[in-house]
Design an enzyme around this catalytic site. Structure first.
Site, PDB file in Angstrom:
ATOM      1  N   ASP A  11       0.868  -1.179   0.000  1.00 20.09           N
ATOM      2  CA  ASP A  11       0.000   0.000   0.000  1.00 20.09           C
ATOM      3  C   ASP A  11       0.904   1.228   0.000  1.00 20.09           C
ATOM      4  OD1 ASP A  11      -2.296  -1.517   0.095  1.00 20.09           O
ATOM      5  OD2 ASP A  11      -2.434  -1.466   2.269  1.00 20.09           O
ATOM      6  N   ASP A 130     -13.687  -4.187  -1.768  1.00 16.19           N
ATOM      7  CA  ASP A 130     -13.587  -3.972  -0.325  1.00 16.19           C
ATOM      8  C   ASP A 130     -14.962  -4.231   0.267  1.00 16.19           C
ATOM      9  OD1 ASP A 130     -10.941  -3.197  -0.629  1.00 16.19           O
ATOM     10  OD2 ASP A 130     -11.437  -1.067  -0.785  1.00 16.19           O
TER      11      ASP A 130
END
Length: 252
Positions: A11, A130
């Site tokens: 990330d 998600d």
């Protein structure tokens, strides 16, 4: 038998690798280029690079960083964050990415999945989902880095994007993310059994057993982790040896 894949996830925020818990409390985890090089040497099967603030801040993923990482590794490399057009993908592929991951842009414009698949092939298009579980709504899809609930039920959305041409699903449980309590085996299994493309389990890895569970109990094709690898709590070689001993096909 197809081998199961182990995928470290980087990330990226402001050019650095970061990691949080349930998408919050972000902390620094190192230089992405050095981490990528190390993971390739360690035997990771693929890497995922997600610019976690690109969508929220309206920025495009850093093509230069993608190029720097691609020069250091010889394993497949997926890039996501702020991708909204064919041109965006062309830039990333030209700079060394093998696949792209789209999330918020797919929800905003589902036909983008079809368009990218037509231009680059479904094998190039990963749709990241998600998802969060609530008692009153079940498993729903979230967008904008997990900040906005959508109308989509998770399994239905996964089937829809596969019908549109997605070649892979990256499924992250927000309930489990960063907790190291294990992957969300229930929803991962439901999605894996509902679609015909590979599903990457993401969110919650905390032990070698959790990876085995993702493969054996949830039928995942790959398992992704970040902090567990970044902070050297678990090494890719040891994990693969363990999985092999459990009878799970991995590339060692």
């Amino acid at each position: 038998m197809l081998t199961k894949r182990i995928i470290p996830c980087l990330d990226i925020k402001d050019g650095r690798t970061v990691k949080g818990v349930q998408f919050e409390n972000i902390r620094d985890a190192g230089d992405p280029v050095e981490l990528a090089k190390w993971y390739a040497q360690q035997g990771a099967d693929e890497l995922v690079f997600l610019d976690i603030t690109a969508t929220n801040e309206g920025r495009k993923t850093f093509a230069q960083l993608v190029r720097d990482i691609a020069r250091q590794i010889d394993i497949p490399f997926t890039v996501g964050g702020g991708i909204g057009s064919v041109v965006d993908v062309e830039v990333l592929l030209q700079n060394g990415a093998d696949k792209v991951s789209i999330n918020s842009s797919a929800i905003k414009n589902p036909q983008l999945v079809e368009e990218l698949s037509r231009h680059f092939g479904s094998q190039c298009v990963t749709v990241a989902i998600d998802t969060k579980y609530k008692e009153d709504t079940g498993w729903k899809v979230y967008t904008r880095a997990g900040t906005i609930e959508t109308e989509h039920q998770t399994v239905n959305w996964a089937k829809q994007v596969v019908d549109l041409g997605a070649g892979e699903i990256l499924l992250t449980s927000m309930n489990n993310d960063g907790t190291k309590a294990g992957f969300a085996l229930d929803i991962t299994g439901e999605v894996s059994n509902a679609v015909s493309v590979p599903v990457i389990a993401s969110g919650g890895a905390g032990s070698m057993e959790h990876f085995a569970d993702a493969f054996n109990k949830a039928n995942a094709d790959a398992a992704l982790a970040a902090s567990l690898f970044h902070f050297r709590e678990l090494g890719v070689p040891e994990l693969k040896q363990y999985l092999k001993q459990q009878g799970i096909a991995v590339r060692v």
